[in-house]
Design an enzyme around this catalytic site. Structure first.
Site, PDB file in Angstrom:
ATOM      1  CG  ASN A  19       5.913 -23.563  -7.998  1.00  0.00           C
ATOM      2  OD1 ASN A  19       5.840 -23.812  -6.802  1.00  0.00           O
ATOM      3  ND2 ASN A  19       6.258 -24.058  -8.908  1.00  0.00           N
ATOM      4  CD1 TRP A  20       6.111 -18.893  -2.914  1.00  0.00           C
ATOM      5  CD2 TRP A  20       5.930 -19.353  -0.938  1.00  0.00           C
ATOM      6  NE1 TRP A  20       5.569 -17.600  -2.284  1.00  0.00           N
ATOM      7  CE2 TRP A  20       5.507 -18.069  -1.018  1.00  0.00           C
ATOM      8  CE3 TRP A  20       5.675 -19.874   0.421  1.00  0.00           C
ATOM      9  CZ2 TRP A  20       4.735 -17.485   0.148  1.00  0.00           C
ATOM     10  CZ3 TRP A  20       5.260 -19.310   1.600  1.00  0.00           C
ATOM     11  CH2 TRP A  20       4.560 -18.057   1.174  1.00  0.00           C
ATOM     12  CE  LYS A  21       9.829 -23.037  -9.585  1.00  0.00           C
ATOM     13  NZ  LYS A  21      10.586 -22.782 -10.476  1.00  0.00           N
ATOM     14  CG  HIS A  79       6.721 -27.222 -12.135  1.00  0.00           C
ATOM     15  ND1 HIS A  79       8.012 -27.274 -12.295  1.00  0.00           N
ATOM     16  CD2 HIS A  79       6.426 -25.971 -12.158  1.00  0.00           C
ATOM     17  CE1 HIS A  79       8.640 -25.816 -12.481  1.00  0.00           C
ATOM     18  NE2 HIS A  79       7.484 -24.990 -12.174  1.00  0.00           N
ATOM     19  CD  GLU A  84      11.372 -26.335 -10.961  1.00  0.00           C
ATOM     20  OE1 GLU A  84      10.842 -26.448  -9.826  1.00  0.00           O
ATOM     21  OE2 GLU A  84      11.627 -25.354 -11.299  1.00  0.00           O
ATOM     22  CD  GLU A  95       5.453 -22.677 -14.897  1.00  0.00           C
ATOM     23  OE1 GLU A  95       5.304 -21.694 -14.410  1.00  0.00           O
ATOM     24  OE2 GLU A  95       6.147 -23.757 -14.670  1.00  0.00           O
ATOM     25  N   GLY A 127      13.490 -19.771 -14.264  1.00  0.00           N
ATOM     26  CA  GLY A 127      14.854 -19.705 -13.311  1.00  0.00           C
ATOM     27  C   GLY A 127      15.879 -19.083 -14.001  1.00  0.00           C
ATOM     28  CB  SER A 175      12.256 -15.399 -16.183  1.00  0.00           C
ATOM     29  OG  SER A 175      13.291 -16.365 -15.863  1.00  0.00           O
ATOM     30  N   GLY A 191       7.879 -18.045 -10.010  1.00  0.00           N
ATOM     31  CA  GLY A 191       8.398 -18.774  -8.989  1.00  0.00           C
ATOM     32  C   GLY A 191       9.265 -17.471  -8.227  1.00  0.00           C
TER      33      GLY A 191
HETATM   34  P1  13P Z   1      10.683 -18.505 -12.172  1.00  0.00           P
HETATM   35  O1  13P Z   1       9.565 -17.455 -12.223  1.00  0.00           O
HETATM   36  O2  13P Z   1      11.590 -18.504 -10.812  1.00  0.00           O
HETATM   37  O3  13P Z   1      11.426 -18.568 -13.475  1.00  0.00           O
HETATM   38  O4  13P Z   1       9.914 -20.034 -11.902  1.00  0.00           O
HETATM   39  C1  13P Z   1       8.647 -20.222 -12.944  1.00  0.00           C
HETATM   40  C2  13P Z   1       8.116 -21.604 -12.407  1.00  0.00           C
HETATM   41  O5  13P Z   1       8.684 -22.633 -12.544  1.00  0.00           O
HETATM   42  C3  13P Z   1       6.836 -21.172 -11.725  1.00  0.00           C
HETATM   43  O6  13P Z   1       6.299 -22.645 -11.729  1.00  0.00           O
END
Ligand code: 13P
Length: 251
Positions: free
Chosen positions: A9-11, A95, A97, A167, A173, A213, A234
């Site tokens: 997931n590149w966000k 997600h 977020e 998640e 993150g 993470s 991420g």
């Molecule tokens: P990280 O791998 O940066 O912690 O993010 C996880 C995530 O939100 C994947 O959707």
């Protein structure tokens, strides 16, 4: 019996040039990986261009969000048929977020799941508790409700293309990964809930991914757990080398 799904997931990272540079470097690195599905979810604007680079390869593309209507006066939104026509096969829904920063609810997640299935897009539905919910001992209750409400009305056909991503919000993150046994406990519980609402056969086929993470140095132990069927990555999916190592986890 569940084919692992390794998803990035590149966000909101990477413009078109960076996305294309990643794809050109990454595709040959994973060309010989088989028996694992590889999925990248870039920003919307890169999907179509990446689909040209990944055409004929084993790398799939997904959106990071979708609107629940197929079309209409919804300024700024993108629909499931649009994602499909741009070259996506999957879409991340719910997600944390989006839940935390954009007010997404379980009911909204549910509408998006149905919209995706109408367009033959495979939903990757995200669930997970916050730190305060975990500390209050509410993890299973919170996750159970997110699953039941988010997947309401899903039939057997929908279940066959569904993936769930656990998640925990406190692990995203932060560099603070859930231990494999914490993740396994919640994954096994999610499978129980899926079994209750969709039946044991469907539940045994649904892939449950862990996210939060995930890095090259912890993926092997996570993937060794029986109910962890993949990862949603991420930060570590943004560099071809680190995502390659994750795709090539040893398990
Ligand atoms: P990280 O791998 O940066 O912690 O993010 C996880 C995530 O939100 C994947 O959707």
């Amino acid at each position: 019996m569940r084919r692992p799904l390794i998803a990035g997931n590149w966000k909101m990272y990477k413009g078109l040039e960076e996305a294309l540079a990643f794809a050109r470097a990454f595709a040959p690195k994973v060309a010989h990986v088989d028996a694992r599905d590889i999925l990248i979810c870039p920003p919307f604007v890169a999907i179509h261009a990446l689909a040209q680079v990944f055409a004929g390869t084993n790398v799939l593309l997904g959106g990071q969000n979708v609107h629940h209507e197929d079309q209409g006066a919804f300024t700024g939104e993108v629909s499931a048929p649009m994602l499909k026509s741009a070259g996506a096969t999957h879409v991340i829904i719910g997600h944390s977020e989006r839940r935390q920063l954009f007010g997404e609810t379980d009911e909204g997640v549910n509408r998006k799941v149905h919209a995706s299935l109408r367009s033959s897009l495979s939903p990757v539905v995200c669930v997970g508790e916050t730190l305060s919910e975990r500390e209050a001992g509410l993890t299973l209750e919170v996750v159970g409700k997110q699953i039941e409400r988010g997947l309401h009305g899903l039939g057997q056909e929908g279940a066959s293309s569904l993936a769930v991503a656990y998640e925990p919000v406190w692990a995203i993150g932060t560099g603070r990964t859930a231990t494999p046994s914490i993740a396994q406990e919640v994954h096994a519980f999610i499978r129980e809930v899926l079994s209750k609402i969709l039946g044991p056969q469907a539940a045994s086929r649904i892939r449950i991914l862990y996210g939060g993470s995930v890095k090259p140095d912890n993926v092997d132990e996570l993937m060794a757990e029986p109910d962890i069927d993949g990862v949603l990555v991420g930060g570590a999916s943004l560099e071809p080398e680190s995502f390659e190592r994750i795709v090539k986890y040893r398990g």
